[in-house]
Each structure stands twice: as structure tokens, then as C-alpha cells.
Enzyme design. Structure first.
Site, PDB file in Angstrom:
ATOM      1  N   ARG A 234       0.862  -1.179   0.000  1.00  0.00           N
ATOM      2  CA  ARG A 234       0.000   0.000   0.000  1.00  0.00           C
ATOM      3  C   ARG A 234       0.896   1.224   0.000  1.00  0.00           C
ATOM      4  NH1 ARG A 234      -3.491  -2.828  -1.268  1.00  0.00           N
ATOM      5  NH2 ARG A 234      -5.526  -3.206  -0.325  1.00  0.00           N
ATOM      6  N   GLU A 263      -4.286   7.143  -5.329  1.00  0.00           N
ATOM      7  CA  GLU A 263      -4.485   6.357  -6.554  1.00  0.00           C
ATOM      8  C   GLU A 263      -5.870   6.670  -7.112  1.00  0.00           C
ATOM      9  OE1 GLU A 263      -3.895   2.221  -5.658  1.00  0.00           O
ATOM     10  OE2 GLU A 263      -1.966   2.587  -4.729  1.00  0.00           O
ATOM     11  N   HIS A 281      -1.199  -0.236  -9.754  1.00  0.00           N
ATOM     12  CA  HIS A 281      -1.794  -1.128  -8.744  1.00  0.00           C
ATOM     13  C   HIS A 281      -2.370  -2.373  -9.430  1.00  0.00           C
ATOM     14  CE1 HIS A 281      -3.837  -1.323  -4.537  1.00  0.00           C
ATOM     15  NE2 HIS A 281      -3.609  -2.532  -5.013  1.00  0.00           N
TER      16      HIS A 281
HETATM   17  C1  8YV Z   1      -7.051  -4.870  -5.082  1.00  0.00           C
HETATM   18  C2  8YV Z   1      -5.268  -5.294  -3.577  1.00  0.00           C
HETATM   19  O1  8YV Z   1      -7.949  -5.592  -4.367  1.00  0.00           O
HETATM   20  O2  8YV Z   1      -5.990  -7.368  -2.739  1.00  0.00           O
HETATM   21  C3  8YV Z   1      -5.582  -6.252  -2.487  1.00  0.00           C
HETATM   22  O3  8YV Z   1      -5.386  -5.869  -1.328  1.00  0.00           O
HETATM   23  O4  8YV Z   1      -4.665  -4.308  -3.368  1.00  0.00           O
HETATM   24  C4  8YV Z   1      -5.723  -5.537  -4.960  1.00  0.00           C
HETATM   25  O5  8YV Z   1      -5.746  -6.868  -5.285  1.00  0.00           O
HETATM   26  C5  8YV Z   1      -7.547  -4.772  -6.458  1.00  0.00           C
HETATM   27  O6  8YV Z   1      -6.784  -3.809  -7.068  1.00  0.00           O
HETATM   28  C6  8YV Z   1      -8.995  -4.400  -6.511  1.00  0.00           C
HETATM   29  O7  8YV Z   1      -9.231  -3.181  -5.880  1.00  0.00           O
END
Ligand code: 8YV
Length: 315
Positions: A234, A263, A281
């Protein structure tokens, strides 16, 4: 009055993902948590489940707008956008989609290391632009195999990354809250000591307030002028201001980033840097993995509505 138990919440859902959910369960859709309060009160009262996808905060206010809410099923392993304490206080269950994305996110970390150290983007430009035939060989890159890797956060994804990098004959160092059983990897009690001992620092922490700026200005400084920072976790886990300053002043060699504080409207200073490789991402963004995540999200929703045990509960 028809029963509409499901709210699909988030602009990030693809058409396929939306269709899968709405075919299985009677639903309505909103683009963001902020749009929730615009729904008719009678409809809001009937909603029992939120299928959530995105990074926008889903907090106590949104939960209060849905008095019958019993489940927030997150699309993603990281649920830092959801206020877990507020959900638990209201007896709302939260689920996520762990494990099914570990391989893809770890692959992305390896890809960023290779792209960064071996200058793959510069190489592509060198060929496309004709500089190869005009000037010959491009400036030399840096070796990955045998180098020292430091993983910050040796959870499920961190371990997958370490296993892959071990296959690159890299020396594996790590930091996590507790020392873990590993095949001889070196434990560091804090991220600064870890950063000082490695060539590639790979951040694989969970998000949320507890890990905000966990990779601090001091850790970035400890990485030094030949060090590379990789973040697939993150944007909040790394002090982004300190990272940008270190990159601009060449106090570290470079970064490979899949995540950012804001983002998708990332700090434009990143776009002006030639020592970064940037991804949108996309760690889990393959057809196979996104399908598996969608299936797990739906399995949690079905289990909740059927009164069965939840496959991947968080609280
Ligand atoms: C997001 C992610 O879920 O699983 C996570 O924590 O950061 C990604 O897989 C995906 O971009 C959908 O928002």
C-alpha cells in the site's frame, strides 16, 4: 416489495465482476461509498450485504446509512479501506479474498526488481528508438541474481516473494513483528537495520494505520545510493515524501512501485523521474486471479445469506 439484499459498491468493479454478482444475488449498484446516502431510505433498509471494491474509505457513516447491513465482502486481501472496528462494533462481518492472489503479487514484485535493475524499460526504448543501431550497446545495468533482498513483512505474500528471490540465489533478509521459522533467512528487528543490509528492499506489509510510514525516511536513507525500493503493498506503508526526495536527489538508486498514496491520481513528481518503474496497482490484475477473487467474494456473500460459515472472515 422485492428482496434486494446486495449493494455492489465501487467504480472499480469490471462489467464481468458486476454481472457475476448481480446474476447470483438481487442487487443495486453505486459507484462509491459517498453515493450511498443518495439511495432511497426504503432501499437502504433492505440491504444486508455490501460487495466492496476500491480504496475509498468505507467507514462508520456509510455503515450507519445501511441499518440492516450484516456483511461487507471486500474484493481484495487488503481491507484497510474498511473501518474494521466500526464494523465489529455494529456486528457487521467483514470478509476479504486472501491467498488466491499471493502468486500474482509476488510475481509483480519480482518483475519490478528485474525491470528496475536490468533497465528493461530503457532497453525497450533503446531498441524502439533506433538508438541501438545508432549508438550500439546501452549503458550497463545491475545484477539481480546473488544480490541481497530484504522483505518488510513476511506474511503470505512476503513469503512467496522470498521463495522466488531465493531461487534467484539472492541472500534473503527480512523484518516482521516476530521472528519466523525460515530456511536460514536473516531476521532484522527493525526496518532501518534491514534496509542497511540489502540491495533491494521489498515492502509486503498489510496497509492501515498501524503500518503508516513504516518504511520511514530513516529506512530509505539506510538503503543508500545503490539501493532499490520495491512496494507492492500500500502507498501508506512508505513515507512517500521521503521516497520522492530520495529519488529526486539520487540518494537511492531507484524504485519499482505498484502502489501510491493517492491512486489513481498519483503525485506527478513520480512521472518526472527516470529512476522509477511504475505500475497501476496491478499486482493481482490477471484474468485468472481476478476471477478467483470474484469467486471468493461471491462465496462469502452466498455463505452469509445462507447462514453458513464464511470462507474467509476478517472479524
Ligand atoms: C485490489 C489489492 O484488491 O488485494 C488487495 O489488497 O490491493 C488488490 O488486489 C484490487 O486492485 C482491486 O481493488
Amino acid at each position: 416489495m422485492t428482496d434486494t439484499p446486495l449493494l455492489i459498491c465501487g467504480a472499480a468493479f469490471t462489467e464481468d465482476e458486476r454481472a457475476r454478482l448481480s446474476t447470483a444475488v438481487s442487487s443495486v449498484s453505486v459507484e462509491s461509498p459517498a453515493a450511498l446516502e443518495g439511495l432511497a431510505p426504503g432501499l437502504r433498509e433492505r440491504l444486508r450485504v455490501v460487495a466492496y471494491k476500491g480504496q475509498a474509505p468505507f467507514g462508520a457513516r456509510e455503515m450507519a446509512a445501511l441499518p440492516g447491513l450484516g456483511l461487507i465482502a471486500n474484493f481484495g486481501v487488503g481491507y484497510d479501506a474498511i473501518d474494521l472496528a466500526a464494523a465489529t462494533a455494529r456486528d457487521i462481518r467483514v470478509t476479504n479474498t486472501p491467498d488466491v492472489l499471493n502468486d500474482d503479487v509476488a510475481d509483480m514484485a519480482v518483475g519490478l526488481i528485474l525491470a528496475q535493475a536490468r533497465c528493461l524499460l530503457r532497453g525497450d526504448g533503446w531498441v524502439r528508438s533506433g538508438r541501438w543501431s545508432k549508438y550500439g550497446e546501452m549503458p550497463l545495468a545491475w545484477k539481480v541474481s546473488g544480490a541481497r533482498a530484504g522483505i518488510v513483512g513476511l506474511g503470505r505474500i512476503g513469503r512467496e516473494i522470498a521463495d522466488r528471490l531465493a531461487a534467484f540465489k539472492m541472500e534473503i533478509h527480512y523484518h516482521s513483528r516476530q521472528q519466523k521459522e525460515t530456511p536460514g533467512w536473516r531476521y532484522h528487528a527493525d526496518p532501518v537495520s534491514l534496509a542497511g543490509a540489502v540491495d533491494f528492499l521489498v515492502v509486503a506489509l498489510v496497509g492501515g494505520e498501524e503500518t503508516r510510514n513504516y518504511v520511514s525516511a530513516e529506512a530509505i536513507a539506510a538503503l543508500g545510493p545503490t539501493g532499490v525500493l520495491i512496494n507492492i503493498s500500500r502507498g501508506t506503508t512508505v513515507d512517500e515524501g521521503a521516497l520522492l526526495a530520495a529519488l529526486e536527489q539520487r540518494r537511492i538508486a531507484g524504485a519499482g512501485l505498484d502502489v501510491y498514496l493517492d491512486e489513481p491520481a498519483i503525485d506527478p513528481r513520480f512521472q518526472g523521474l527516470d529512476n522509477v518503474v511504475l505500475q497501476p496497482h496491478a499486482g493481482s490484475a490477471t484474468v485468472e486471479t481476478r476471477r478467483a477473487m470474484a469467486e471468493l467474494q461471491l462465496a462469502n456473500i452466498r455463505a452469509f445469506l445462507d447462514g453458513e460459515p464464511l470462507p474467509s472472515p476478517v472479524n
